[in-house]
Motif scaffolding. Structure first.
Motif, short mmCIF file in Angstrom:
data_model
loop_
_atom_site.label_atom_id
_atom_site.label_comp_id
_atom_site.label_asym_id
_atom_site.label_seq_id
_atom_site.Cartn_x
_atom_site.Cartn_y
_atom_site.Cartn_z
N THR A 13 1.13 5.72 -1.65
CA THR A 13 0.57 6.90 -2.32
C THR A 13 1.61 7.48 -3.26
O THR A 13 2.75 7.71 -2.87
N LYS A 65 0.83 -1.20 0.00
CA LYS A 65 0.00 0.00 0.00
C LYS A 65 0.87 1.25 0.00
O LYS A 65 1.86 1.34 0.73
N GLU A 117 -3.74 6.80 -4.52
CA GLU A 117 -3.59 5.95 -3.34
C GLU A 117 -4.07 4.56 -3.70
O GLU A 117 -5.18 4.39 -4.21
#
Length: 227
Positions: free
Chosen positions: A199, A197, A209
């Motif tokens: 951004t 994960k 994101e």
């Protein structure tokens, strides 16, 4: 064995040959090597310098039969204190030694021009240090067992920069990769690439994101872009 005097209270110059073939030439006192001298070992090694109580102790130089050489401080027959170790392959270490090992602070210069400056443990970079690459890249941060480990910052010669976690010499964990054009990625890394994960901030102010794999955005099972 040749002696100039037998007075136990006088330091004499002697040449002494041992049963194993070693030979010592230098000052002698009370049946023990003392002051300065040269020791020729039967395996081809050679020591020249200060001695104490039949041991290398003080300042001296040690030439190994493989071509390596050490110049610096000794204590009780061991490399101990400040010194310089010259490797026959052209590498060089200058810094602290403890019991025959590079330990403490020092500089390791590689024959190819790379250089590490920082902390050492058991002959390897360990602790905080800086590694300068010949291509202009630079890493500042933690090391363990000779490789990048823990927190650190990697500066690329092209102006990009990574700041974050390292594991086993690679960006691994959480970090920030900033590009010279203003774009930036913040999130998970694995094997030097964006993974997990994160951004991505575009240079125009937009951002994405989501999830990344091997440096690419995973979006509808397709690669949206690569950086």
């Amino acid at each position: 064995m040749r002696r100039e005097t037998t007075n136990r209270n006088v330091t004499t110059f002697v040449t002494k040959v041992y049963l194993n073939g070693d030979r010592y030439e230098g000052s002698y006192k009370y049946n023990q090597k003392d002051s300065k001298g040269t020791f020729y070992y039967n395996d081809g090694d050679k020591y020249k310098g200060e001695t104490k109580n039949n041991k290398k102790d003080g300042k001296g130089s040690y030439e190994y039969n493989n071509g390596d050489k050490y110049v610096g401080e000794f204590k009780e027959d061991l490399l101990n204190g400040k010194g310089i170790y010259y490797c026959v392959n052209g590498d060089k270490y200058e810094g602290d030694f403890i019991k025959n090992r590079a330990e403490g602070n020092g500089v390791y210069s590689y024959k190819d021009g790379n250089k590490y400056t920082g902390e050492f443990k058991s002959d390897k970079a360990e602790g905080e240090g800086t590694f300068m690459f010949t291509d202009g890249d630079k890493f500042c941060g933690g090391f363990k067992d000779g490789v990048k480990e823990g927190k650190g910052t990697y500066y690329y010669v092209d102006g990009n920069k990574y700041e974050g976690d390292f594991k086993n010499d690679k960006a691994d964990g959480i970090g920030i990769y900033t590009m010279k054009n203003g774009a930036k990625y913040e999130g998970g890394f694995k094997n030097d690439k964006a993974n997990g994960k994160g951004t991505y901030f575009y240079e125009d102010g937009l951002k994405y994101e989501g999830y990344f794999k091997d440096g690419k955005v995973v979006f509808w099972n397709k690669d949206l872009f690569n950086f």
